[in-house]
Design an enzyme around this catalytic site. Structure first.
Site, PDB file in Angstrom:
ATOM      1  N   HIS A 203       0.846  -1.197   0.000  1.00 63.13           N
ATOM      2  CA  HIS A 203       0.000   0.000   0.000  1.00 63.13           C
ATOM      3  C   HIS A 203       0.885   1.253   0.000  1.00 63.13           C
ATOM      4  CE1 HIS A 203       0.387  -0.993   4.428  1.00 63.13           C
ATOM      5  NE2 HIS A 203       0.936   0.197   4.338  1.00 63.13           N
TER       6      HIS A 203
HETATM    7  C1  T46 Z   1       2.924   0.392   7.169  1.00 60.74           C
HETATM    8  C2  T46 Z   1       3.415  -0.953   7.553  1.00 60.74           C
HETATM    9  C3  T46 Z   1       4.848  -1.005   7.914  1.00 60.74           C
HETATM   10  C4  T46 Z   1      -5.118  -0.302  12.937  1.00 60.74           C
HETATM   11  O1  T46 Z   1      -6.282  -0.516  13.368  1.00 60.74           O
HETATM   12  N1  T46 Z   1      -4.372   0.702  13.461  1.00 60.74           N
HETATM   13  C5  T46 Z   1      -3.097   0.957  13.041  1.00 60.74           C
HETATM   14  O2  T46 Z   1      -2.442   1.871  13.561  1.00 60.74           O
HETATM   15  C6  T46 Z   1      -2.552   0.141  11.978  1.00 60.74           C
HETATM   16  C7  T46 Z   1      -1.134   0.382  11.468  1.00 60.74           C
HETATM   17  C8  T46 Z   1      -3.322  -0.858  11.472  1.00 60.74           C
HETATM   18  N2  T46 Z   1      -4.582  -1.081  11.945  1.00 60.74           N
HETATM   19  C9  T46 Z   1      -5.378  -2.187  11.377  1.00 60.74           C
HETATM   20  C10 T46 Z   1      -5.757  -2.034   9.925  1.00 60.74           C
HETATM   21  C11 T46 Z   1      -5.833  -3.470   9.439  1.00 60.74           C
HETATM   22  O3  T46 Z   1      -7.106  -3.970   9.715  1.00 60.74           O
HETATM   23  O4  T46 Z   1      -4.562  -3.369  11.446  1.00 60.74           O
HETATM   24  C12 T46 Z   1      -4.817  -4.197  10.332  1.00 60.74           C
HETATM   25  C13 T46 Z   1      -3.524  -4.531   9.613  1.00 60.74           C
HETATM   26  O5  T46 Z   1      -3.024  -3.340   8.984  1.00 60.74           O
HETATM   27  P1  T46 Z   1      -2.226  -3.363   7.591  1.00 60.74           P
HETATM   28  O6  T46 Z   1      -2.786  -4.415   6.710  1.00 60.74           O
HETATM   29  O7  T46 Z   1      -2.217  -1.965   7.075  1.00 60.74           O
HETATM   30  O8  T46 Z   1      -0.781  -3.819   8.092  1.00 60.74           O
HETATM   31  P2  T46 Z   1       0.575  -3.768   7.282  1.00 60.74           P
HETATM   32  O9  T46 Z   1       1.591  -4.450   8.131  1.00 60.74           O
HETATM   33  O10 T46 Z   1       0.423  -4.232   5.894  1.00 60.74           O
HETATM   34  O11 T46 Z   1       0.947  -2.207   7.225  1.00 60.74           O
HETATM   35  C14 T46 Z   1       1.250  -1.523   8.413  1.00 60.74           C
HETATM   36  C15 T46 Z   1       0.759  -0.080   8.319  1.00 60.74           C
HETATM   37  O12 T46 Z   1      -0.627  -0.073   7.981  1.00 60.74           O
HETATM   38  C16 T46 Z   1       1.502   0.722   7.302  1.00 60.74           C
HETATM   39  O13 T46 Z   1       1.318   2.085   7.582  1.00 60.74           O
HETATM   40  O14 T46 Z   1       3.660   1.184   6.619  1.00 60.74           O
HETATM   41  O15 T46 Z   1       2.655  -1.536   8.634  1.00 60.74           O
END
Ligand code: T46
Length: 143
Positions: free
Chosen positions: A52
């Site tokens: 993303h």
């Molecule tokens: C990034 C990489 C390194 C929340 O509810 N609060 C939060 O602060 C975050 C970061 C995520 N979430 C929820 C949203 C999704 O339902 O946690 C779930 C997993 O998030 P995501 O799929 O975005 O996770 P990553 O590891 O792909 O990405 C995250 C960050 O979103 C992003 O900013 O740079 O870690």
């Protein structure tokens, strides 16, 4: 945003026989106010995170333990970083697509972020991200 603005930042290190210490001050070692901290841990081997880009959020990403790879993409160029030092942060501005993989066992990826969580700040579809980058570049070319 250009891939050249994604940089490794050397954080201060106080070396000590009792163990080393690193500190980070907002607006000094990183060019933004820290509004949120989150971290990835217990990542199973072979997993991929990211996939993303953020519309506004800037971040500093640190391998607090272990190692992983971060591939960054500004819509025309790509760059890969191997993160394995807890005193080195990767500064990622807004509008950069990222993919994180090759996590070593026990690795921890900590992120200092400029914004609180908002799903509307994400591009989770690569084609939408590319279209937004092109629109922005076209707008800038007209001025
Ligand atoms: C990034 C990489 C390194 C929340 O509810 N609060 C939060 O602060 C975050 C970061 C995520 N979430 C929820 C949203 C999704 O339902 O946690 C779930 C997993 O998030 P995501 O799929 O975005 O996770 P990553 O590891 O792909 O990405 C995250 C960050 O979103 C992003 O900013 O740079 O870690």
């Amino acid at each position: 945003m250009s891939i050249d603005e994604c940089q490794l930042v050397d954080l201060p290190r106080i070396q000590d026989p009792r163990g080393n210490l690193t500190y980070i001050e907002q607006n000094r070692h990183i060019p933004f106010e820290i509004k949120r901290v989150y971290y990835l841990y217990d990542v199973p081997g072979g997993s991929e995170r990211g996939g993303h880009a953020h519309k506004e959020l800037k971040q500093l990403l640190i391998a607090m333990s272990g190692s992983f790879d971060v591939e960054l993409d500004d819509g025309s160029s790509r760059k890969k970083f191997h993160m394995n030092r807890s005193y080195s942060g990767l500064l990622i501005p807004q509008m950069i697509w990222r993919r994180i993989d090759n996590f070593s066992s026990g690795s921890v990826c900590m992120v200092l972020a400029s914004e609180i969580y908002s799903e509307s700040d994400y591009f989770r579809n690569y084609d939408d991200f590319l279209a937004a980058v092109r629109n922005k570049r076209n707008d800038e070319a007209q001025f």
